[in-house]
Write a protein that holds these residues in place. Structure first.
Motif, PDB file in Angstrom:
ATOM      1  N   TYR A   1       0.806  -1.216   0.000  1.00 33.98           N
ATOM      2  CA  TYR A   1       0.000   0.000   0.000  1.00 33.98           C
ATOM      3  C   TYR A   1       0.844   1.272   0.000  1.00 33.98           C
TER       4      TYR A   1
ATOM      5  N   GLY B   1       1.496   6.174  11.603  1.00 34.26           N
ATOM      6  CA  GLY B   1       0.908   5.231  10.654  1.00 34.26           C
ATOM      7  C   GLY B   1      -0.111   4.347  11.341  1.00 34.26           C
ATOM      8  N   GLY B   2      -0.454   3.271  10.663  1.00 32.58           N
ATOM      9  CA  GLY B   2      -1.481   2.376  11.177  1.00 32.58           C
ATOM     10  C   GLY B   2      -1.046   1.615  12.413  1.00 32.58           C
ATOM     11  N   ALA B   3       0.236   1.271  12.484  1.00 32.75           N
ATOM     12  CA  ALA B   3       0.703   0.515  13.641  1.00 32.75           C
ATOM     13  C   ALA B   3       0.529   1.335  14.922  1.00 32.75           C
TER      14      ALA B   3
ATOM     15  N   ASN C   1      -3.186   1.537  15.746  1.00 31.27           N
ATOM     16  CA  ASN C   1      -3.670   0.294  16.354  1.00 31.27           C
ATOM     17  C   ASN C   1      -3.188   0.162  17.796  1.00 31.27           C
TER      18      ASN C   1
ATOM     19  N   HIS D   1      -3.795  -7.533  10.379  1.00 28.88           N
ATOM     20  CA  HIS D   1      -2.425  -7.046  10.226  1.00 28.88           C
ATOM     21  C   HIS D   1      -1.532  -7.491  11.392  1.00 28.88           C
TER      22      HIS D   1
ATOM     23  N   SER E   1       0.777  -6.021  12.872  1.00 29.03           N
ATOM     24  CA  SER E   1       1.183  -5.034  13.878  1.00 29.03           C
ATOM     25  C   SER E   1       0.643  -5.437  15.250  1.00 29.03           C
TER      26      SER E   1
ATOM     27  N   THR F   1     -11.098  -5.893  10.345  1.00 27.86           N
ATOM     28  CA  THR F   1     -10.218  -5.274   9.354  1.00 27.86           C
ATOM     29  C   THR F   1     -11.040  -4.863   8.138  1.00 27.86           C
TER      30      THR F   1
ATOM     31  N   GLY G   1     -10.282  -3.991   4.665  1.00 25.93           N
ATOM     32  CA  GLY G   1      -9.221  -3.960   3.655  1.00 25.93           C
ATOM     33  C   GLY G   1      -8.006  -4.700   4.178  1.00 25.93           C
TER      34      GLY G   1
ATOM     35  N   THR H   1      -4.529  -6.769   4.376  1.00 26.58           N
ATOM     36  CA  THR H   1      -3.295  -6.449   3.683  1.00 26.58           C
ATOM     37  C   THR H   1      -3.056  -7.395   2.502  1.00 26.58           C
TER      38      THR H   1
ATOM     39  N   ASP I   1      -9.733  -1.684  11.955  1.00 26.57           N
ATOM     40  CA  ASP I   1      -8.454  -1.372  11.328  1.00 26.57           C
ATOM     41  C   ASP I   1      -8.713  -1.171   9.837  1.00 26.57           C
TER      42      ASP I   1
ATOM     43  N   ALA J   1      -6.783   0.732   7.868  1.00 32.47           N
ATOM     44  CA  ALA J   1      -5.563   1.470   7.529  1.00 32.47           C
ATOM     45  C   ALA J   1      -5.540   1.816   6.047  1.00 32.47           C
TER      46      ALA J   1
ATOM     47  N   ASP K   1      -5.090   5.178   7.502  1.00 28.85           N
ATOM     48  CA  ASP K   1      -3.838   5.788   7.051  1.00 28.85           C
ATOM     49  C   ASP K   1      -4.073   6.667   5.831  1.00 28.85           C
TER      50      ASP K   1
ATOM     51  N   HIS L   1      -1.504   7.845   4.334  1.00 24.58           N
ATOM     52  CA  HIS L   1      -0.340   7.577   3.470  1.00 24.58           C
ATOM     53  C   HIS L   1      -0.499   6.282   2.668  1.00 24.58           C
ATOM     54  N   LYS L   2      -1.693   5.759   2.632  1.00 26.35           N
ATOM     55  CA  LYS L   2      -1.942   4.619   1.759  1.00 26.35           C
ATOM     56  C   LYS L   2      -2.830   5.090   0.602  1.00 26.35           C
TER      57      LYS L   2
HETATM   58  C1  LIG Z   1      -0.523  -1.019   6.527  1.00 24.26           C
HETATM   59  C2  LIG Z   1      -1.438  -1.569   7.527  1.00 24.26           C
HETATM   60  C3  LIG Z   1      -1.179  -1.433   8.910  1.00 24.26           C
HETATM   61  C4  LIG Z   1       0.114  -0.806   9.420  1.00 24.26           C
HETATM   62  O1  LIG Z   1       0.124   0.547   9.086  1.00 24.26           O
HETATM   63  P1  LIG Z   1       1.499   1.354   8.964  1.00 24.26           P
HETATM   64  O2  LIG Z   1       1.047   2.662   8.415  1.00 24.26           O
HETATM   65  O3  LIG Z   1       2.374   0.575   8.046  1.00 24.26           O
HETATM   66  O4  LIG Z   1       2.056   1.473  10.335  1.00 24.26           O
HETATM   67  C5  LIG Z   1      -2.102  -1.919   9.801  1.00 24.26           C
HETATM   68  N1  LIG Z   1      -3.231  -2.509   9.371  1.00 24.26           N
HETATM   69  C6  LIG Z   1      -3.513  -2.679   8.055  1.00 24.26           C
HETATM   70  C7  LIG Z   1      -4.778  -3.358   7.665  1.00 24.26           C
HETATM   71  C8  LIG Z   1      -2.618  -2.216   7.092  1.00 24.26           C
HETATM   72  O5  LIG Z   1      -2.897  -2.362   5.791  1.00 24.26           O
END
Ligand SMILES: *Cc1c(COP(=O)(O)O)cnc(C)c1O
Length: 445
Positions: free
Chosen positions: A53, A112-114, A117, A153, A155, A206, A208, A210, A235, A237, A264, A266-267
């Motif tokens: 992503y 970011g997503g981590a 979360n 994910h 994380s 979740t 979407g 990964t 989540d 993200a 996120d 940035h995705k």
């Molecule tokens: C990318 C992603 C994350 C982690 O996000 P980062 O921005 O890489 O820290 C967590 N959950 C999902 C579903 C993701 O796609």
């Protein structure tokens, strides 16, 4: 697009040029750094990068990051950077509204997503266990458990370690044939844990995934959490960006019931890394989870202008939100939606073109992640040739234990011609590999 460089090559180049003994001209060093980035990087902003992503970035987000570095606002406190704080707040409030969260929800930009979360798990713990913040986990009479699907994910593995819950607190719920969390299995695991003296703390849905871009059954998970009095975290993200599209947002139905959301920018919202967002409908819980008493910090002394360091993981923080604000303001909500919908359409086109060319698409999602294969395909050999011939960048993933090719539309610059050309080229490539296998079955390894 795909560099075959070795670490040794880069290291010896750096060692030969940069001993930091003599000063160099900025122009010279910057030009050299840019050359290295062009030559020695998977070009994730290329229209044929169908990868993880990592988006193409809007010019406005590049302008924003330059402005941020120049003025260097400090986002720990409100009083130091009122403009930056209020720009972030304004932008986050717009998204919170789209997600259907109450107007007084807590929201913060994250790395970011981590981190988002992590914020969710800490908030859920602080909410369920009033003593958690002061006394930690080991004083709790019962052990909390977190439920997430086998496609969630990773994380959460790290978060389980960092919070002290331990990975054994994660309950991996099996998925159905569409790779969505199976609610019956979820309910069974919750009941089993209750019997064994665990406290079912939270469910992670979740939106979407990964690997395959699948959205868990959010409304069902929301109902289960409400009934079992558990925290519901979504989540989203990557997939959360679909909320800006009037035609795609229905796939996120149920997200409005979440206690907390990760999304996120940035995705799929195409701004430069790092730009995550964390939303929580319980502002008092977030404050309890993250507040502290530091006498040396400038105090806003005003309840409507809370200091980010008191409601989030980070302390000194970059002005993360400007790049999303500028992108959104420049395009407007319709422009932002068009960008998302274009990529979803390119995903549909890729699915159709692959199927027409004899490939088998193995995942089902309205979002632009396409997992595919064909009979007898040697996925690693195929991907290696794909990259060597610079046709496109795709990755390998595993669906129900079978290796498949994964292609995600992650660039707003990808066109229908890119899709048609890539499908033609990869079909020829797979035919060639098949032909080689037939004539020389023992020479390939
Ligand atoms: C990318 C992603 C994350 C982690 O996000 P980062 O921005 O890489 O820290 C967590 N959950 C999902 C579903 C993701 O796609």
């Amino acid at each position: 697009m795909y560099p075959s460089v070795s670490a040794e090559e880069i290291r010896s180049y750096l060692t030969s040029r940069y001993d930091f003994k003599r000063p160099m001209q900025l122009e010279e060093v910057a030009a050299d750094a840019e050359r290295m980035l062009r030559q020695w990087q998977v070009q994730v902003t290329h229209p044929r990068y169908f990868g993880l992503y990592n988006p193409s970035v809007t010019l406005s987000s590049v302008v924003a990051d330059t402005l941020v570095a120049t003025y260097n606002p400090q986002l720990a406190s409100w009083r130091t950077s009122p403009a930056a704080n209020e720009i972030e707040r304004h932008t986050l409030a717009w998204f919170a509204g789209l997600f259907g969260l109450p107007a007084d929800s807590a929201a913060t930009f994250t790395s970011g997503g981590a981190e988002a979360n992590l914020s969710a798990v800490v908030s859920a713990l602080a909410s369920a266990f009033p003593r958690y913040s002061d006394e930690g986990l080991h004083r709790l009479p019962e052990r909390p458990a977190i439920y997430l699907s086998s496609e969630a994910h990773h994380s959460f593995d790290k978060i389980a370690c960092m919070t002290g819950l331990g990975r054994s607190a994660l309950r991996v719920v099996p998925v159905d044939s569409d790779l969505k969390m199976d609610p019956q299995q979820l309910v069974a695991k919750i009941a089993n844990d209750r019997e064994r003296g665990f406290v079912p703390l939270m469910v992670v849905g979740t939106a979407g995934t990964t690997a395959a871009g699948v959205i868990d059954p959010l409304p069902v998970l929301a109902d289960i959490c409400r009934e079992k009095r558990m925290w519901f975290h979504v989540d989203a993200a990557w997939g959360g960006a679909a909320i800006v599209s009037p035609s795609l947002r229905r796939h996120l139905a149920g997200i409005e019931s979440a206690d907390s959301i990760t999304c996120d920018a940035h995705k799929w919202l195409s701004v430069a890394m790092a730009c995550g967002m964390f939303f929580c409908r319980h502002p008092e819980v977030v404050r309890k989870a993250f507040s502290t008493d530091a006498g040396y910090m400038p105090s806003s002394a005003n309840p409507t202008t809370s200091d980010p360091y008191m409601t989030s993981v980070q302390w000194s923080r970059r002005f993360i939100g400007l790049k999303l604000f500028l992108s959104l303001a420049e395009r407007g909500e319709n422009g932002q939606a068009t960008m998302i919908e274009h990529q979803a359409r390119m995903g549909d086109l890729l699915r159709q073109s692959l199927t027409a060319a004899g490939w088998r698409v193995v995942n089902r999602t309205p979002l632009p992640v396409i997992c595919f294969t064909r009979d007898g395909l040697d996925v690693p050999a195929f991907l290696q040739e794909l990259k060597r011939q610079q046709i496109a960048w795709m990755s390998e993933t595993s669906i129900a234990g079978t290796p498949v090719v994964r292609a995600c539309i992650t660039s707003f610059k990808t066109t229908a011609d890119d899709i048609f050309d890539v499908v033609r080229e990869i079909t020829d490539l797979a035919d060639e590999i098949d032909a080689q296998l037939e004539t020389a079955p023992y020479e390939m390894n």
